[in-house]
Design a protein around this motif. Structure first.
Motif, mmCIF file in Angstrom:
data_model
loop_
_atom_site.group_PDB
_atom_site.id
_atom_site.type_symbol
_atom_site.label_atom_id
_atom_site.label_comp_id
_atom_site.label_asym_id
_atom_site.label_seq_id
_atom_site.Cartn_x
_atom_site.Cartn_y
_atom_site.Cartn_z
ATOM 1 N N GLU A 5 0.829 -1.200 0.000
ATOM 2 C CA GLU A 5 0.000 0.000 0.000
ATOM 3 C C GLU A 5 0.866 1.252 0.000
ATOM 4 N N LEU A 6 1.960 1.219 0.749
ATOM 5 C CA LEU A 6 2.875 2.349 0.801
ATOM 6 C C LEU A 6 3.525 2.579 -0.561
ATOM 7 N N GLN A 7 3.923 1.502 -1.217
ATOM 8 C CA GLN A 7 4.535 1.630 -2.544
ATOM 9 C C GLN A 7 3.568 2.235 -3.558
ATOM 10 N N ASN A 8 2.275 2.034 -3.361
ATOM 11 C CA ASN A 8 1.283 2.578 -4.293
ATOM 12 C C ASN A 8 1.106 4.089 -4.172
ATOM 13 N N VAL A 9 1.629 4.689 -3.098
ATOM 14 C CA VAL A 9 1.439 6.135 -2.896
ATOM 15 C C VAL A 9 2.756 6.919 -2.850
ATOM 16 N N VAL A 10 3.874 6.280 -3.143
ATOM 17 C CA VAL A 10 5.175 6.953 -3.030
ATOM 18 C C VAL A 10 5.305 8.165 -3.938
ATOM 19 N N SER A 11 4.571 8.191 -5.033
ATOM 20 C CA SER A 11 4.695 9.315 -5.963
ATOM 21 C C SER A 11 3.883 10.537 -5.542
ATOM 22 N N GLN A 12 3.060 10.394 -4.516
ATOM 23 C CA GLN A 12 2.295 11.533 -4.023
ATOM 24 C C GLN A 12 3.261 12.597 -3.486
ATOM 25 N N LYS A 13 2.837 13.853 -3.525
ATOM 26 C CA LYS A 13 3.717 14.939 -3.086
ATOM 27 C C LYS A 13 3.663 15.165 -1.577
ATOM 28 N N PHE A 14 2.494 14.996 -0.976
ATOM 29 C CA PHE A 14 2.332 15.348 0.431
ATOM 30 C C PHE A 14 1.888 14.180 1.298
ATOM 31 N N ILE A 15 2.256 14.270 2.563
ATOM 32 C CA ILE A 15 1.801 13.364 3.601
ATOM 33 C C ILE A 15 1.131 14.235 4.662
ATOM 34 N N HIS A 16 0.093 13.718 5.270
ATOM 35 C CA HIS A 16 -0.555 14.382 6.405
ATOM 36 C C HIS A 16 -0.279 13.520 7.628
ATOM 37 N N VAL A 17 0.529 14.064 8.540
ATOM 38 C CA VAL A 17 0.952 13.331 9.731
ATOM 39 C C VAL A 17 0.175 13.861 10.928
ATOM 40 N N THR A 18 -0.402 12.945 11.684
ATOM 41 C CA THR A 18 -1.149 13.328 12.880
ATOM 42 C C THR A 18 -0.424 12.788 14.108
ATOM 43 N N THR A 19 -0.095 13.715 14.995
ATOM 44 C CA THR A 19 0.522 13.385 16.273
ATOM 45 C C THR A 19 -0.499 13.685 17.371
ATOM 46 N N THR A 20 -0.166 13.294 18.586
ATOM 47 C CA THR A 20 -1.019 13.611 19.732
ATOM 48 C C THR A 20 -0.379 14.766 20.494
ATOM 49 N N GLY A 21 -1.159 15.815 20.728
ATOM 50 C CA GLY A 21 -0.652 16.977 21.455
ATOM 51 C C GLY A 21 -0.120 16.590 22.821
ATOM 52 N N ARG A 22 1.067 17.099 23.158
ATOM 53 C CA ARG A 22 1.691 16.746 24.435
ATOM 54 C C ARG A 22 0.884 17.240 25.619
ATOM 55 N N ARG A 25 -3.514 16.539 24.401
ATOM 56 C CA ARG A 25 -3.873 15.157 24.066
ATOM 57 C C ARG A 25 -4.810 15.087 22.858
ATOM 58 N N MET A 26 -4.942 16.198 22.158
ATOM 59 C CA MET A 26 -5.790 16.274 20.966
ATOM 60 C C MET A 26 -4.953 15.933 19.733
ATOM 61 N N PRO A 27 -5.568 15.377 18.685
ATOM 62 C CA PRO A 27 -4.827 15.097 17.455
ATOM 63 C C PRO A 27 -4.407 16.399 16.768
ATOM 64 N N ARG A 28 -3.174 16.409 16.265
ATOM 65 C CA ARG A 28 -2.622 17.567 15.557
ATOM 66 C C ARG A 28 -2.052 17.076 14.236
ATOM 67 N N THR A 29 -2.514 17.676 13.137
ATOM 68 C CA THR A 29 -2.118 17.216 11.806
ATOM 69 C C THR A 29 -1.338 18.292 11.068
ATOM 70 N N VAL A 30 -0.253 17.870 10.419
ATOM 71 C CA VAL A 30 0.555 18.761 9.587
ATOM 72 C C VAL A 30 0.714 18.142 8.206
ATOM 73 N N GLU A 31 0.885 18.989 7.201
ATOM 74 C CA GLU A 31 1.146 18.548 5.833
ATOM 75 C C GLU A 31 2.632 18.747 5.559
ATOM 76 N N LEU A 32 3.280 17.690 5.061
ATOM 77 C CA LEU A 32 4.721 17.708 4.854
ATOM 78 C C LEU A 32 5.094 17.023 3.546
ATOM 79 N N TRP A 33 6.329 17.260 3.114
ATOM 80 C CA TRP A 33 6.914 16.436 2.067
ATOM 81 C C TRP A 33 7.435 15.171 2.733
#
Length: 120
Positions: A5-22, A25-33
């Motif tokens: 599944e990961l190999q099928n999306v490697v050509s995409q430009k952006f990833i949206h990463v969600t961490t948990t606020g320290r 404790r709420m989800p926090r999402t950033v858009e990255l390369w």
């Protein structure tokens, strides 16, 4: 399965990463390369640590979305100068800018932290 599944999306430009606020404790999402190498997702952050990097230091569990596909994993900050960090730098640089000399890549990432995400 995750690797395919990961190999099928490697050509995409952006990833949206969600961490948990320290604190919240709420989800926090950033858009990255991002880049994928050896089944891991690599991210880079330059300059002062932002909340998403601090959140990873506090809790390594992350979720991320690439090209409409959702994943989970554990993130860790790589040691500068390590073999894995160098591989991440090359993968990220070449994905967005193409081939370059070692000196150019090292200069580009000289102020960066590299993060590896191991999908689960």
């Amino acid at each position: 399965m995750v690797g395919e599944e990961l190999q099928n999306v490697v050509s995409q430009k952006f990833i949206h990463v969600t961490t948990t606020g320290r604190k919240s404790r709420m989800p926090r999402t950033v858009e990255l390369w991002f880049a994928v190498r050896n089944g891991r997702v690599y991210l880079s952050h330059e300059g002062s640590e932002t909340d998403w990097v601090k959140n990873i230091r506090h809790s390594d569990r992350v979720s991320f979305e690439i090209g409409g596909k959702s994943f989970t994993g554990r993130a860790r900050i790589l040691e500068n100068g390590s073999e894995e960090a160098w591989g991440a730098e090359v993968a990220l640089y070449e994905k967005y800018y193409g081939k370059a000399s070692k000196e150019i890549i090292e200069d580009w990432f000289s102020l960066s932290k590299l993060i590896a995400v191991e999908p689960s």
